[in-house]
Write an enzyme that holds these catalytic residues in place. Sequence first.
Site, PDB file in Angstrom:
ATOM      1  CE  LYS A  28      -3.290  -1.335  -0.525  1.00  0.00           C
ATOM      2  NZ  LYS A  28      -3.612  -2.137  -1.743  1.00  0.00           N
ATOM      3  CB  SER A  29       4.348   1.973  -0.098  1.00  0.00           C
ATOM      4  OG  SER A  29       4.316   1.286   1.115  1.00  0.00           O
ATOM      5  CD1 TRP A  33       1.654   5.951 -10.642  1.00  0.00           C
ATOM      6  CD2 TRP A  33       1.962   6.887  -8.632  1.00  0.00           C
ATOM      7  NE1 TRP A  33       1.748   7.308 -10.821  1.00  0.00           N
ATOM      8  CE2 TRP A  33       1.931   7.905  -9.610  1.00  0.00           C
ATOM      9  CE3 TRP A  33       2.142   7.239  -7.294  1.00  0.00           C
ATOM     10  CZ2 TRP A  33       2.088   9.253  -9.281  1.00  0.00           C
ATOM     11  CZ3 TRP A  33       2.297   8.584  -6.977  1.00  0.00           C
ATOM     12  CH2 TRP A  33       2.268   9.569  -7.951  1.00  0.00           C
ATOM     13  CG  HIS A  83       4.413  -5.993  -1.255  1.00  0.00           C
ATOM     14  ND1 HIS A  83       4.561  -4.661  -1.540  1.00  0.00           N
ATOM     15  CD2 HIS A  83       3.233  -6.352  -1.832  1.00  0.00           C
ATOM     16  CE1 HIS A  83       3.529  -4.241  -2.254  1.00  0.00           C
ATOM     17  NE2 HIS A  83       2.719  -5.252  -2.457  1.00  0.00           N
ATOM     18  CB  SER A 113      -3.954   2.492   1.774  1.00  0.00           C
ATOM     19  OG  SER A 113      -3.991   1.840   0.547  1.00  0.00           O
ATOM     20  CB  SER A 231       1.846   6.751 -14.812  1.00  0.00           C
ATOM     21  OG  SER A 231       2.302   8.088 -14.826  1.00  0.00           O
ATOM     22  CG  MET A 236      -2.198   3.950 -13.484  1.00  0.00           C
ATOM     23  SD  MET A 236      -0.924   3.844 -12.236  1.00  0.00           S
ATOM     24  CE  MET A 236      -1.169   2.194 -11.579  1.00  0.00           C
TER      25      MET A 236
HETATM   26  S1  PPS Z   1      -0.328  -3.051  -3.178  1.00  0.00           S
HETATM   27  O1  PPS Z   1      -1.613  -3.761  -3.305  1.00  0.00           O
HETATM   28  O2  PPS Z   1       0.257  -3.306  -1.863  1.00  0.00           O
HETATM   29  O3  PPS Z   1       0.609  -3.387  -4.245  1.00  0.00           O
HETATM   30  O4  PPS Z   1      -0.684  -1.504  -3.214  1.00  0.00           O
HETATM   31  P1  PPS Z   1       0.223  -0.316  -3.728  1.00  0.00           P
HETATM   32  O5  PPS Z   1       0.149  -0.243  -5.195  1.00  0.00           O
HETATM   33  O6  PPS Z   1       1.595  -0.394  -3.124  1.00  0.00           O
HETATM   34  O7  PPS Z   1      -0.499   0.951  -3.085  1.00  0.00           O
HETATM   35  C1  PPS Z   1      -1.839   1.258  -3.347  1.00  0.00           C
HETATM   36  C2  PPS Z   1      -2.020   2.753  -3.094  1.00  0.00           C
HETATM   37  O8  PPS Z   1      -1.376   3.495  -4.157  1.00  0.00           O
HETATM   38  C3  PPS Z   1      -2.317   4.389  -4.735  1.00  0.00           C
HETATM   39  N1  PPS Z   1      -2.024   4.595  -6.170  1.00  0.00           N
HETATM   40  C4  PPS Z   1      -1.855   5.807  -6.728  1.00  0.00           C
HETATM   41  N2  PPS Z   1      -1.821   7.047  -6.197  1.00  0.00           N
HETATM   42  C5  PPS Z   1      -1.634   8.083  -7.042  1.00  0.00           C
HETATM   43  N3  PPS Z   1      -1.483   7.949  -8.387  1.00  0.00           N
HETATM   44  C6  PPS Z   1      -1.501   6.713  -8.961  1.00  0.00           C
HETATM   45  N4  PPS Z   1      -1.358   6.580 -10.277  1.00  0.00           N
HETATM   46  C7  PPS Z   1      -1.686   5.581  -8.111  1.00  0.00           C
HETATM   47  N5  PPS Z   1      -1.758   4.233  -8.330  1.00  0.00           N
HETATM   48  C8  PPS Z   1      -1.971   3.657  -7.128  1.00  0.00           C
HETATM   49  C9  PPS Z   1      -3.643   3.690  -4.532  1.00  0.00           C
HETATM   50  O9  PPS Z   1      -4.708   4.588  -4.723  1.00  0.00           O
HETATM   51  C10 PPS Z   1      -3.499   3.171  -3.106  1.00  0.00           C
HETATM   52  O10 PPS Z   1      -3.651   4.193  -2.116  1.00  0.00           O
HETATM   53  P2  PPS Z   1      -5.041   4.555  -1.422  1.00  0.00           P
HETATM   54  O11 PPS Z   1      -4.690   5.525  -0.333  1.00  0.00           O
HETATM   55  O12 PPS Z   1      -5.651   3.311  -0.897  1.00  0.00           O
HETATM   56  O13 PPS Z   1      -5.867   5.208  -2.492  1.00  0.00           O
END
Ligand code: PPS
Length: 298
Positions: A28-29, A33, A83, A113, A231, A236
């Site tokens: 969730k970091s 993205w 991870h 998240s 992106s 996305m």
């Molecule tokens: S995972 O399932 O652990 O691999 O999740 P991860 O991709 O590391 O993190 C998910 C959070 O990243 C946010 N996210 C984005 N934010 C901004 N821009 C883009 N393009 C983007 N893509 C993924 C996603 O919304 C999750 O955060 P939260 O706070 O839940 O919205």
Amino acid sequence: MGFNKEIIGKIRHSFVMREDTVVLSYPKSGMTWLVEIVCLIQKKGDTKWIQSVPIWDRSPWLENESGYFELVNKEGPRLMTSHLPIHLFHKSLFSSKTKIIYIFRNPRDILVSGYFFWSKTNLMKNPGSLETYFEWFLKGNVPYGSWFEHIRGWLSMREEKNFLLLCYDDFKKLLPIHPLFVVHVYHDDGDDDGGGGGDHDDDTRGTIEKICEFLGKKLEPDEMNLILKYSSFQAMKENKMSNFSIVRKDIATNDLQLLREGATGDWKNHFTVALAEAFDKVYQEKMAGFPIGLFPWE
Ligand code: PPS
């Protein structure tokens, strides 16, 4: 999470790293993205790959059984995602030419998240309430264990030349202090594009340039614009190859949303004052010893 202990053992003891690229984070970091950006960089902004192949096939997930076998059998440089905490990697990671990109985020936002995400899957016991998940998170009783241990482990590599450290949150103010290893990825730009993903955002552009430099890639201006566009949070969210909407239905409920808010500071909408104080207390204890100013949320 249903991981195979034998596979984790093989990763630790026999999975030799080569000239690979590994995208890493605590869950969730913002890892998805980052993987999307790396895929777009590899294709110079061409969207065919990201729109036709699921993200876990483009950058296989090392600790997942099918991802592991795909990676083991692949020749040449590999792109992979994980991870896992640092101590579960094979020692060749530290002597090979593998490029490591680690993205981190305010753990309070990670907690929120994760709560909304895992609650809609059957990958862990449903906590039932944010308060319960909060307790589990601080104890490390959540998928991939303690955030505090994860970040301490990986940040021990932060001065290595094959290690790029990125932060989901706003690192702008820190750039003069740590220009080489801390790169701004995202800031809440206050726009209305459904999540502050910052379409055509200057800081995201700067970060993509850093990633290119790290990976030895060069982009033309129009290629950079395509990467920014595809992106973005909104793009996305609409890309079913990246938004987890094709995750098996026995794993997730219909309303599972990987791209939920895409914001920095959302924890303030969910933590009570008591939770915020309790978090701060544990944070101060566990994060002792890190250089002042390394984390933008402090
Ligand atoms: S995972 O399932 O652990 O691999 O999740 P991860 O991709 O590391 O993190 C998910 C959070 O990243 C946010 N996210 C984005 N934010 C901004 N821009 C883009 N393009 C983007 N893509 C993924 C996603 O919304 C999750 O955060 P939260 O706070 O839940 O919205």
